[in-house]
Scaffold this motif. Structure first.
Motif, PDB file in Angstrom:
ATOM      1  N   ASN A   4       4.667   6.006  -7.887  1.00  0.00           N
ATOM      2  CA  ASN A   4       4.695   4.645  -8.946  1.00  0.00           C
ATOM      3  C   ASN A   4       6.154   4.577  -9.656  1.00  0.00           C
ATOM      4  OD1 ASN A   4       1.241   5.327  -8.936  1.00  0.00           O
ATOM      5  ND2 ASN A   4       2.220   3.323  -8.260  1.00  0.00           N
ATOM      6  N   ASN A   5       6.877   5.894  -9.574  1.00  0.00           N
ATOM      7  CA  ASN A   5       8.306   5.763 -10.193  1.00  0.00           C
ATOM      8  C   ASN A   5       8.980   4.849  -9.291  1.00  0.00           C
ATOM      9  OD1 ASN A   5       7.475   7.145 -12.274  1.00  0.00           O
ATOM     10  ND2 ASN A   5       7.865   9.224 -11.152  1.00  0.00           N
ATOM     11  N   LYS A   6       8.781   4.967  -8.118  1.00  0.00           N
ATOM     12  CA  LYS A   6       9.997   4.424  -7.095  1.00  0.00           C
ATOM     13  C   LYS A   6       9.425   2.797  -6.884  1.00  0.00           C
ATOM     14  CE  LYS A   6      11.546   8.130  -4.533  1.00  0.00           C
ATOM     15  NZ  LYS A   6      11.749   9.025  -3.077  1.00  0.00           N
ATOM     16  N   TYR A   7       7.788   2.866  -6.757  1.00  0.00           N
ATOM     17  CA  TYR A   7       7.214   1.475  -6.277  1.00  0.00           C
ATOM     18  C   TYR A   7       6.036   1.271  -7.291  1.00  0.00           C
ATOM     19  CZ  TYR A   7       9.897   2.454  -1.918  1.00  0.00           C
ATOM     20  OH  TYR A   7      10.790   2.557  -1.204  1.00  0.00           O
ATOM     21  N   PRO A   8       6.296   0.813  -8.640  1.00  0.00           N
ATOM     22  CA  PRO A   8       5.358   0.480  -9.897  1.00  0.00           C
ATOM     23  C   PRO A   8       4.221  -0.443  -9.423  1.00  0.00           C
ATOM     24  CG  PRO A   8       7.707   0.004 -10.534  1.00  0.00           C
ATOM     25  CD  PRO A   8       7.614   0.329  -9.104  1.00  0.00           C
ATOM     26  N   ALA A   9       4.651  -1.364  -8.740  1.00  0.00           N
ATOM     27  CA  ALA A   9       3.677  -2.276  -8.422  1.00  0.00           C
ATOM     28  C   ALA A   9       2.671  -2.213  -7.207  1.00  0.00           C
ATOM     29  CB  ALA A   9       4.484  -3.842  -8.209  1.00  0.00           C
ATOM     30  N   THR A  10       3.071  -0.841  -6.596  1.00  0.00           N
ATOM     31  CA  THR A  10       2.048  -0.507  -5.089  1.00  0.00           C
ATOM     32  C   THR A  10       1.305   0.599  -5.631  1.00  0.00           C
ATOM     33  OG1 THR A  10       4.085  -1.047  -4.023  1.00  0.00           O
ATOM     34  CG2 THR A  10       2.395   0.277  -2.795  1.00  0.00           C
ATOM     35  N   ASN A  11       0.033   0.487  -5.011  1.00  0.00           N
ATOM     36  CA  ASN A  11      -0.777   1.425  -5.322  1.00  0.00           C
ATOM     37  C   ASN A  11      -1.478   1.966  -3.980  1.00  0.00           C
ATOM     38  OD1 ASN A  11      -1.117   1.841  -8.000  1.00  0.00           O
ATOM     39  ND2 ASN A  11      -2.492   0.095  -8.387  1.00  0.00           N
ATOM     40  N   GLY A  12      -2.071   2.937  -3.702  1.00  0.00           N
ATOM     41  CA  GLY A  12      -2.717   3.258  -2.605  1.00  0.00           C
ATOM     42  C   GLY A  12      -2.302   4.820  -2.326  1.00  0.00           C
ATOM     43  N   ASN A  13      -2.790   5.404  -0.897  1.00  0.00           N
ATOM     44  CA  ASN A  13      -2.897   6.612  -0.769  1.00  0.00           C
ATOM     45  C   ASN A  13      -2.842   6.714   0.842  1.00  0.00           C
ATOM     46  OD1 ASN A  13      -3.550   7.890  -3.226  1.00  0.00           O
ATOM     47  ND2 ASN A  13      -5.724   7.101  -2.871  1.00  0.00           N
ATOM     48  N   PHE A  14      -2.098   7.913   1.041  1.00  0.00           N
ATOM     49  CA  PHE A  14      -1.896   8.192   2.456  1.00  0.00           C
ATOM     50  C   PHE A  14      -3.094   9.490   2.702  1.00  0.00           C
ATOM     51  CE2 PHE A  14       0.010  10.983   6.001  1.00  0.00           C
ATOM     52  CZ  PHE A  14       0.093  10.166   6.982  1.00  0.00           C
ATOM     53  N   THR A  72      -5.190   3.816   2.060  1.00  0.00           N
ATOM     54  CA  THR A  72      -6.352   3.221   1.484  1.00  0.00           C
ATOM     55  C   THR A  72      -6.567   1.622   1.595  1.00  0.00           C
ATOM     56  OG1 THR A  72      -5.166   3.124  -0.461  1.00  0.00           O
ATOM     57  CG2 THR A  72      -6.655   5.030  -0.268  1.00  0.00           C
ATOM     58  N   ASP A  73      -7.402   0.815   1.504  1.00  0.00           N
ATOM     59  CA  ASP A  73      -7.413  -0.464   1.760  1.00  0.00           C
ATOM     60  C   ASP A  73      -6.263  -1.041   0.987  1.00  0.00           C
ATOM     61  OD1 ASP A  73      -9.584  -0.013   3.057  1.00  0.00           O
ATOM     62  OD2 ASP A  73     -11.269  -0.633   1.684  1.00  0.00           O
ATOM     63  N   THR A  74      -5.821  -0.613  -0.043  1.00  0.00           N
ATOM     64  CA  THR A  74      -4.644  -1.570  -0.979  1.00  0.00           C
ATOM     65  C   THR A  74      -3.355  -1.265  -0.256  1.00  0.00           C
ATOM     66  OG1 THR A  74      -4.462   0.308  -2.502  1.00  0.00           O
ATOM     67  CG2 THR A  74      -6.018  -1.460  -2.828  1.00  0.00           C
ATOM     68  N   LEU A  75      -3.362  -0.451   0.760  1.00  0.00           N
ATOM     69  CA  LEU A  75      -1.836  -0.234   1.200  1.00  0.00           C
ATOM     70  C   LEU A  75      -1.834  -0.134   2.729  1.00  0.00           C
ATOM     71  CD1 LEU A  75       0.997   0.832   0.222  1.00  0.00           C
ATOM     72  CD2 LEU A  75       0.069   3.348   0.601  1.00  0.00           C
ATOM     73  N   THR A  76      -1.205  -0.924   3.491  1.00  0.00           N
ATOM     74  CA  THR A  76      -1.207  -0.929   5.144  1.00  0.00           C
ATOM     75  C   THR A  76      -0.043  -0.398   5.518  1.00  0.00           C
ATOM     76  OG1 THR A  76      -0.219  -3.267   4.916  1.00  0.00           O
ATOM     77  CG2 THR A  76      -2.814  -2.983   5.079  1.00  0.00           C
ATOM     78  N   ALA A  77       1.049  -0.101   4.817  1.00  0.00           N
ATOM     79  CA  ALA A  77       2.155   0.405   5.537  1.00  0.00           C
ATOM     80  C   ALA A  77       2.739   1.192   4.287  1.00  0.00           C
ATOM     81  CB  ALA A  77       3.203  -0.591   5.984  1.00  0.00           C
ATOM     82  N   LEU A  78       3.841   2.361   4.683  1.00  0.00           N
ATOM     83  CA  LEU A  78       4.634   2.732   3.596  1.00  0.00           C
ATOM     84  C   LEU A  78       5.669   1.736   2.947  1.00  0.00           C
ATOM     85  CD1 LEU A  78       5.724   6.446   5.232  1.00  0.00           C
ATOM     86  CD2 LEU A  78       3.940   5.976   3.540  1.00  0.00           C
TER      87      LEU A  78
END
Length: 167
Positions: free
Chosen positions: A63-73, A111-117
């Motif tokens: 979240n330091n690099k991508y603060p508006a993105t949530n999710g997990n690999f 996770t459902d909130t993330l579809t790609a890195l």
């Protein structure tokens, strides 16, 4: 932790947990995560074991690099290893170093909130399944062990590899 084997039994149970550190494209957007593993070991000879089991690894978006993105690999690894002690059991050494090499089948998913890195447009994982290899080493001290492994999941054109360390 190595669960003590039954007297004369050629089987051991290994339970481990620790942290995983992403490398390559995973490191560009994911922060260090954690893992848990359970494996059963079967003696081949006095210094060699065949291990079979499963690992679960999870990394969160940095979240330091991508603060508006949530999710997990996440990845679930099901496979096998060959574990070889580097000293003879008759040596009576208190610390027993070992090497490990293996591979198997990896199911990777976001996770459902993330579809790609984020920042790596070609790295996608929507319940993708691939082969993996791993190698590493460590040492046993009584019923405890420490292990460091390098894991590489074979994703075409993607870079899904990481280091894990645990006890």
């Amino acid at each position: 932790m190595v669960v003590p084997s039954i007297q004369g039994s050629p089987m051991s149970l290994y339970l481990s947990g620790g942290f995983s550190d992403p490398n390559g494209q995973l490191a560009s957007s994911m922060k260090a995560g954690f893992y848990g593993v359970a494996k059963a070991g079967f003696k081949i000879d006095t210094r060699t074991e065949f291990l079979v089991g499963a690992d679960f690894h999870k990394f969160s978006v940095d979240n330091n690099k991508y603060p508006a993105t949530n999710g997990n690999f996440r990845t679930l690894l099901v496979g096998f290893d060959i574990k070889m002690d580097l000293v003879s059991p008759t040596s009576k050494e208190p610390i027993v170093p070992f090497l490990i090499i293996g591979g198997g089948y990896a199911n990777i998913d976001f996770t459902d909130t993330l579809t790609a890195l984020p920042g790596a447009s070609d790295f996608k994982a929507d319940s993708d399944s691939k082969n993996y290899i791993e190698f590493g080493g460590g040492f046993e001290l009584g019923q405890l062990f420490a292990l460091i492994r390098f894991i590489d999941i074979f994703k075409q054109e993607d870079d899904a590899r990481f280091l894990s360390a645990g006890i």
